[in-house]
Design an enzyme around this catalytic site. Structure first.
Site, PDB file in Angstrom:
ATOM      1  N   GLY A 298       0.807  -1.215   0.000  1.00 57.23           N
ATOM      2  CA  GLY A 298       0.000   0.000   0.000  1.00 57.23           C
ATOM      3  C   GLY A 298       0.839   1.261   0.000  1.00 57.23           C
ATOM      4  N   SER A 299       0.362   2.282   0.687  1.00 54.65           N
ATOM      5  CA  SER A 299       0.977   3.609   0.605  1.00 54.65           C
ATOM      6  C   SER A 299       2.342   3.714   1.265  1.00 54.65           C
ATOM      7  CB  SER A 299       0.038   4.656   1.214  1.00 54.65           C
ATOM      8  OG  SER A 299      -1.114   4.800   0.412  1.00 54.65           O
ATOM      9  N   THR A 300       2.777   2.689   2.012  1.00 55.10           N
ATOM     10  CA  THR A 300       4.155   2.732   2.496  1.00 55.10           C
ATOM     11  C   THR A 300       5.113   2.777   1.309  1.00 55.10           C
ATOM     12  OG1 THR A 300       4.256   0.299   2.601  1.00 55.10           O
ATOM     13  CG2 THR A 300       3.617   1.459   4.609  1.00 55.10           C
ATOM     14  N   PHE A 301       4.677   2.257   0.154  1.00 55.36           N
ATOM     15  CA  PHE A 301       5.514   2.255  -1.049  1.00 55.36           C
ATOM     16  C   PHE A 301       5.729   3.666  -1.596  1.00 55.36           C
ATOM     17  CE2 PHE A 301       6.955  -1.092  -4.165  1.00 55.36           C
ATOM     18  CZ  PHE A 301       7.333  -2.004  -3.204  1.00 55.36           C
ATOM     19  N   LYS A 302       4.885   4.608  -1.202  1.00 56.51           N
ATOM     20  CA  LYS A 302       5.081   5.995  -1.642  1.00 56.51           C
ATOM     21  C   LYS A 302       6.392   6.562  -1.107  1.00 56.51           C
ATOM     22  CE  LYS A 302       0.137   6.804  -2.129  1.00 56.51           C
ATOM     23  NZ  LYS A 302      -1.105   7.268  -1.515  1.00 56.51           N
TER      24      LYS A 302
END
Length: 577
Positions: A298-302
């Site tokens: 999820g958004s941890t990949f941002k």
């Protein structure tokens, strides 16, 4: 003397001799029979002596010889053992204890039924049918009946007086912490051979070969010291167990890493198992989801999308991107999951508000090949290298098209393990050095020599700033611990069910570092399919981030991190921006 007289005299002598011979025959016969009787008795005595001697010799042989194990049973100080496993402070994590196992020699069992019934009075869980089958096989000279008995059970069985039943000394592995560090330590089989975790790693380093060669019999083995801090491990295990219960999650996990050395101080994944009795645990507990489970993060990949965009120099913290409307690519529509701000956003705002649209546009400027190259450098697309045998390879598209690049930028389309996500995160806050994770002690000098630079120091400064911003003003606020300045990035990913994303099932994660002005440790937590909150759904800010708060608040004092109050010394913007 006349001729007639001589004849008469000769006849008289002949008659007398004949009478003497007739009288001697019975005497000779009696003497012959006596000799024959004596011979027969002697033969019988010798025969009986030989038979009883043979029987006695076999009885002595049975008493001192094991027909399966050459020679006598091994003495207590000559049983194969394993080295103790210690934590970084010398606390015992695994050791051997002496025990005995019961065996039988079926061809010596007189009454099988009686033997089985007697054994069942001591061993309540005895498989009577199986044992009866084993003991009835009279051609068998050896069979195990029950491994690793207690001293009380051994004494009770000896009191039964069953012929053909014996005991052999063995070693049993004991884990004082039970399930606390189950997936790190792993476990051994009934023969004390490593099956999983660091126990398996020890065997793979040549210990199993030494053991097979008999070189570990009675040996005073050097203990194996791990990088784990059992105090921190206890806290992490407590927190993930609480998350499993309180959020009614399918699973939960967490890891604590030293950002400079790559040492794993603690790691837990639940459900888990008790290595003292691994067979009693359900199948769900075997999987170590931290290193052997892959998930879309999820958004941890941002975090990584920001890092690669900034490191190329094509994007700066001062840039802005249009997020006023959804992004349409090849029939797909990209929206901001939180509603967004529906306006132009600066790069820090894109991170703070977790804008899918803004992140996608940033990565689009960089290009697919550069994005893939950076994610490979971060170690997110290849199998992680560490001591644990249980490590799963990430998954990625076979062909990276533009739509794949866009969705991967905000955490959909690539599945990685939580542990390697934490390792990549550590590289982005420690100055830009990727250090492989280790469960063994490692110095900073060793880590620096083995590490690989993946981003510039200025990029690392920018990521720390963004973590701090999100920790103070964004979704990471629920991870705040006064005095320890926790920063990080949340990620709430919809899970794929039957090839489609299901918004009702989430994988929540929080990638954090503390103290964020000079990071020493990275903490990553996850909560899989939580079932609390409105409509039985929760976001990472409501589950994974509070887990970090609970962990940091308890372990920071243990690790000697001094609390600092105020905003710290970090500039509002890194110097290069």
């Amino acid at each position: 003397m006349s001729f007639l007289s001589r004849i008469i005299l000769h006849k008289s002598k002949a008659h007398f001799s004949s009478r003497r011979l007739r009288g001697a025959v019975p005497t000779l016969r009696r003497k012959s029979q006596s000799l024959r009787t004596r011979g027969r008795i002697t033969i019988l005595v010798v025969a009986f002596a030989a038979v009883y001697g043979l029987i006695g010799a076999r009885l002595v042989q049975y008493g001192v010889k094991d027909d399966v194990v050459p020679g006598t049973l091994p003495p207590l100080n000559a049983v194969a053992s394993r080295p103790n496993i210690l934590d970084r402070n010398g606390q015992l994590l695994a050791t051997d204890v002496r025990t005995v196992s019961m065996y039988a020699e079926p061809y010596k069992i007189v009454d099988v039924d009686e033997a089985v019934e007697k054994l069942a009075t001591v061993i309540t869980d005895l498989d009577m049918k199986d044992v009866y089958s084993k003991l009835s096989e009279k051609r068998s000279k050896f069979t195990w009946i029950k491994r690793q008995l207690t001293p009380k059970q051994q004494g009770q069985i000896l009191g039964l007086g069953i012929p053909g039943v014996g005991f052999r000394p063995e070693m049993r592995r004991f884990y004082p912490g039970g399930s606390t560090a189950a997936h790190i330590l792993g476990y051994v089989d009934i023969d004390n051979r490593g099956v999983a975790g660091m126990e398996r790693f020890i065997d793979l380093q040549g210990f199993s070969d030494l053991s097979a060669a008999g070189l570990t019999l009675g040996a005073d083995l050097e203990p194996v010291t791990l990088s784990i801090d059992v105090r921190v491990q206890n806290v992490v295990h407590d927190v993930v167990l609480a998350a499993l219960k309180n959020y009614r999650s399918k699973a939960a996990g967490a890891v604590v890493l030293d950002v400079r050395t790559g040492e794993v101080l603690a790691m837990a994944s639940v459900p888990d198992f008790d290595p003292n009795d691994p067979a009693a645990t359900g199948t769900d507990g075997w999987l170590n989801r931290m290193s052997n489970g892959t998930f879309e993060m999820g958004s941890t990949f941002k975090t990584f999308s920001m890092a690669l965009a900034l490191d190329t120099g094509k994007v700066t913290l001062n840039d802005s991107f249009d997020a006023t409307k959804p992004l349409r690519i090849g029939g797909f529509t990209i929206r901001d999951s939180h509603g967004g701000m529906r306006r132009w956003l600066t790069v820090p705002e894109i991170f703070r508000y977790s804008s899918n649209i803004g992140t996608a546009k940033m990565v689009d400027i960089v290009g697919v090949e550069v994005q893939r190259e950076y994610l490979t450098k971060f170690g997110l697309l290849t199998r992680m290298q560490t001591e644990l045998p249980e490590v799963k390879s990430p998954s990625q598209p076979r062909v990276w098209k533009k739509i794949n690049s866009i969705t991967i930028s905000f955490g959909h389309g690539v599945s990685t393990t939580p542990l390697q996500t934490a390792v990549a995160g550590a590289a982005l806050v420690n100055g830009g050095l990727l250090v492989s994770p280790t469960f063994l002690p490692r110095s900073r000098a060793e880590a620096t020599a083995a590490g690989q630079p993946v981003v510039k120091a200025s990029t690392s400064d920018a990521i720390r700033y963004l973590f701090k911003l999100n920790g103070e003003q964004g979704s990471g606020r629920s991870a705040d611990v006064p005095g320890f300045h926790v920063g990080g990035k949340t990620g709430t990913a919809d899970k794929v069910v039957n090839g489609r994303y299901d918004s009702r099932l989430n994988f929540n994660a929080f990638l954090a570092a503390f103290p964020i002005d000079d990071p020493q440790y990275v903490v990553l937590t996850f909560c899989d399919e939580p079932r609390t909150g409105e409509n039985n759904l929760t976001m990472a800010a409501q589950t994974a981030a509070p887990m970090v708060r609970d962990i940091v608040g308890r372990i920071a004092p243990m690790l000697g991190v001094e609390p600092r109050f105020g905003n710290g010394n970090m500039q509002l913007y890194p110097q290069d921006y």
